[in-house]
Structure formats: C-alpha cells, structure tokens
Write an enzyme that holds these catalytic residues in place. Structure first.
Site, PDB file in Angstrom:
ATOM      1  N   HIS A  71      33.431  41.543   4.389  1.00 28.32           N
ATOM      2  CA  HIS A  71      32.462  42.330   5.157  1.00 28.32           C
ATOM      3  C   HIS A  71      32.073  41.640   6.457  1.00 28.32           C
ATOM      4  CE1 HIS A  71      28.715  40.069   3.953  1.00 28.32           C
ATOM      5  NE2 HIS A  71      29.387  39.834   2.854  1.00 28.32           N
ATOM      6  N   ASP A 188      28.880  33.958   5.620  1.00 28.38           N
ATOM      7  CA  ASP A 188      28.888  35.086   4.685  1.00 28.38           C
ATOM      8  C   ASP A 188      28.744  36.357   5.511  1.00 28.38           C
ATOM      9  OD1 ASP A 188      28.432  36.925   2.636  1.00 28.38           O
ATOM     10  OD2 ASP A 188      26.409  36.184   2.205  1.00 28.38           O
ATOM     11  N   GLU A 222      27.792  45.722   3.171  1.00 29.08           N
ATOM     12  CA  GLU A 222      27.774  44.915   1.944  1.00 29.08           C
ATOM     13  C   GLU A 222      26.406  44.318   1.685  1.00 29.08           C
ATOM     14  OE1 GLU A 222      28.184  41.438  -0.727  1.00 29.08           O
ATOM     15  OE2 GLU A 222      27.383  41.525   1.304  1.00 29.08           O
ATOM     16  N   GLU A 223      25.743  43.847   2.740  1.00 39.87           N
ATOM     17  CA  GLU A 223      24.467  43.150   2.551  1.00 39.87           C
ATOM     18  C   GLU A 223      23.349  44.069   2.058  1.00 39.87           C
ATOM     19  OE1 GLU A 223      24.194  40.137   2.348  1.00 39.87           O
ATOM     20  OE2 GLU A 223      25.672  39.138   3.611  1.00 39.87           O
ATOM     21  N   ASP A 243      34.932  36.845  -0.345  1.00 43.22           N
ATOM     22  CA  ASP A 243      33.565  36.637   0.107  1.00 43.22           C
ATOM     23  C   ASP A 243      33.255  35.153  -0.066  1.00 43.22           C
ATOM     24  OD1 ASP A 243      30.862  37.027   0.859  1.00 43.22           O
ATOM     25  OD2 ASP A 243      30.803  38.985  -0.127  1.00 43.22           O
ATOM     26  N   HIS A 323      22.867  32.452   2.734  1.00 49.48           N
ATOM     27  CA  HIS A 323      21.802  33.251   3.350  1.00 49.48           C
ATOM     28  C   HIS A 323      20.812  32.393   4.135  1.00 49.48           C
ATOM     29  CE1 HIS A 323      22.110  37.385   1.143  1.00 49.48           C
ATOM     30  NE2 HIS A 323      23.259  36.958   1.633  1.00 49.48           N
TER      31      HIS A 323
END
Length: 346
Positions: A71, A188, A222-223, A243, A323
């Site tokens: 993503h 990510d 995706e998030e 991922d 994150h």
C-alpha cells in the site's frame, strides 16, 4: 539468484515515493507515480476506480494466479476544527498517534492548491510557561497545528484558504545511514512498494515470465482497513501482502531479516502459504523469521473479507518503531526480494 543491486534499486524508488505525501484519502499523486514507474519497466498498469494501481506482471498459468499487495497510503491528519486562535485541531487519518507526531513539521494542503507550513505541538507548548507540560496527556484534543503564518484568529486562518477537511501531512525525515539502516516515517508501506517495483525490474531485466499469472495491487486505503477489498483479478488463488514486518519485544525478527507472519490480530494466515514462504526463504538462503503480530491487520485480510475464495500470506522487511519514526535495513529489503523470487521460482 536475485542480486543485491535490486535491493538498492528498491530503496532508491522508496526514497522518491516517501517524498510524495499520501495519507489515506489523498493518494492520487502517489498512485500516478507508482503507475508510471511500473509502466517504465514495461508492465501494463491501471488506476482502479478506488484509486489504487493494478499491475499485470504476466505469467503462464491463469488459473492459479498470485496477487501481491502493498500500500502507498500512509498515516496523516485532517483538519477537524479551525480554532478561535487560528490554530488547527486535527483528526487522525489511519493510526496516527499524537505522541509520535509531537513537534513534527507538517504541511497543510488546502483544497485551493495552497500548501502551508506548520508544526504539530502540545497546546501551550512552552515549557517555561506550562507547568503541566511533562504530565499533560497527548491527544488530538490537547495538541494543535501551529501554522507558520501570522494568524491570530479563525478568520485569519480561513483567509489563507484553510478549512475543515483539509489534509495535513507529517514530514517523513527520510535518511539512510552509512551502516545501511533506512529511517523514515511511512516505511509502512512505501518500502514494500519499492520492493515490488524492484522485483518487477528484476523480471524485466532478465526477460522472465512467471510460471503463474502474477499481479501487483498497490492499494491506497490500507491504513483505514479496506485497501485490498477490491480489484482481485479473475483466476487469483493466492494473495500475499508485502507489508512491514514487525520488530519488537516478544518477536524474533530484526530489521535485517524478512518476516513471515503466521498470525496477526485477524487470525492465522494460510498454513499452506506460510509453509511455502518458509520453503522459499530456505531455498534462496534468505535470513528470515516467523512471528505472530499482536496488533496488526493487512491488506490481504481486507481481500478475504470481500468474499473471494483465496489463500493468503504476509511477508515484509523487518521494521522497528512501527507507526512512528520507523527503521529498517537494506538487508531486510534484500531478504524480502529473495523470498519473492523463491516463491515464484524465478
């Protein structure tokens, strides 16, 4: 055997993509870049109605297709309120944690094409003034964007074109160390997009046609949980999310390895696919780890929830501080490429 120079190419592409702001819901520029770069390698690519990029890598067996998912959307913020003092209260896009964003430079994208600089700060952020600075809870209600403009009221800020719903992007601070560590916000999952671009380059450079029909889907939601829930080509029997691999307490993976996920918060991955991924790692002498991720969900789980009848797996280069300000290593990129090459036997 795929050469390590393809890991270098993956990082080169990742660096460029990281410079294109693309939080969930604001991904058109990133998707256009992804499409263009796959097409430069000679692969047919389309922008889906949802805004993702679907790429055909070719292949002979159309009844046993493989879908590789990564993503391009990231965490970010959206203006939820233009405050009376001219500053901005945010709401998160994806799992953006305010603790990880404190004192970060941001850009506010208005709907009129203007981009404004600012900083994400605790309200009353001066330590010499705020006696509760150290103990104050960091949340989107106690933090704000301070625009680098002469604004003192909501009217001043609105006069610049800022309104509720505008996108706020956090500076990625991308760098590579002399020892090969890769540091940035939003590895990510832009690192995996770079990996899939590099894998496509490997196929193109060596005129390789996979034995099974292979597709890439670079998703853009995706998030927020529904990135991979559409655009599965006919004939696909397996989907693998590429991922980030988790690195942290209780897990064995490092940033230099490729992680193979056996289970995450959505449940176990296909036992058959996980086994074949392990076999691919052993066959290509990739440095790998098998782990269970306690707080994680992937594109391929959204794909399954859409109702398609497929097997699923998840791999990725090890990434620490997910994150937040994330870190991986060029060796982890290379080991991920090895597993992809081994899985497709190319």
């Amino acid at each position: 055997m795929i050469e390590k120079r393809y890991a270098e190419f993956a990082w080169e592409k990742t660096e460029t993509l990281l410079s294109i702001d693309s939080p969930s819901g604001y991904t058109a520029r990133a998707a256009a870049w992804v499409k263009e770069n796959f097409e430069k390698l000679g692969f047919t690519s389309i922008i889906t109605a949802k805004g993702g990029v679907l790429v055909d890598l070719g292949g002979e067996d159309e009844n046993d297709g493989l879908l590789l998912e990564a993503h391009a959307d990231t965490l970010g913020g959206m203006v939820a309120e233009v405050k009376g003092n001219g500053r901005l209260r945010l709401t998160a896009l994806g799992g953006m944690n305010p603790n990880n964003g404190e004192a970060e430079n941001v850009w506010v994208y208005t709907r009129f094409g203007k981009v404004l600089d600012g900083t994400f700060q605790l309200c009353n952020a001066s330590v010499h003034v705020n006696g509760d600075y150290s103990t104050a809870k960091r949340s989107f209600d106690t933090m704000e964007v301070v625009l680098d403009e002469d604004v003192n009221s909501a009217a001043d800020t609105r006069a610049l074109g800022v309104e509720v719903g505008d996108i706020v992007c956090f500076e990625p601070r991308t760098r590579r160390t002399a020892s090969g560590y890769l540091k940035s916000r939003f590895l990510d999952d832009k690192l995996s997009v770079g990996i899939l671009l590099s894998f496509a380059k490997y196929l193109a450079d060596n005129s390789i046609t996979p034995k099974r029909r292979t597709w890439v889907h670079v998703t853009v939601y995706e998030e927020v949980g529904h990135g991979g829930s559409a655009s599965v080509p006919a004939g696909v029997t397996e989907a693998i999310s590429v991922d980030m691999g988790c690195v942290g307490a209780g897990l064995s993976c490092t940033e230099k390895q490729v992680s193979i996920c056996a289970k995450d918060s959505g449940g176990p991955y296909s036992y058959e696919v996980v086994g074949k991924l392990i076999e691919a790692a052993k066959k290509t002498e990739a440095d790998y780890a098998v782990d269970v991720y306690p707080y994680y969900g992937s594109d391929v789980e959204a794909t399954l929830r859409s109702g398609v009848d497929i097997r699923h797996g998840l791999i990725g280069a090890g990434v620490y501080a997910s994150h937040g300000y994330e870190r991986s290593h060029i060796d982890g990129v290379y080991n991920t490429l090895k597993v992809l090459a081994g899985y497709l036997d190319v």
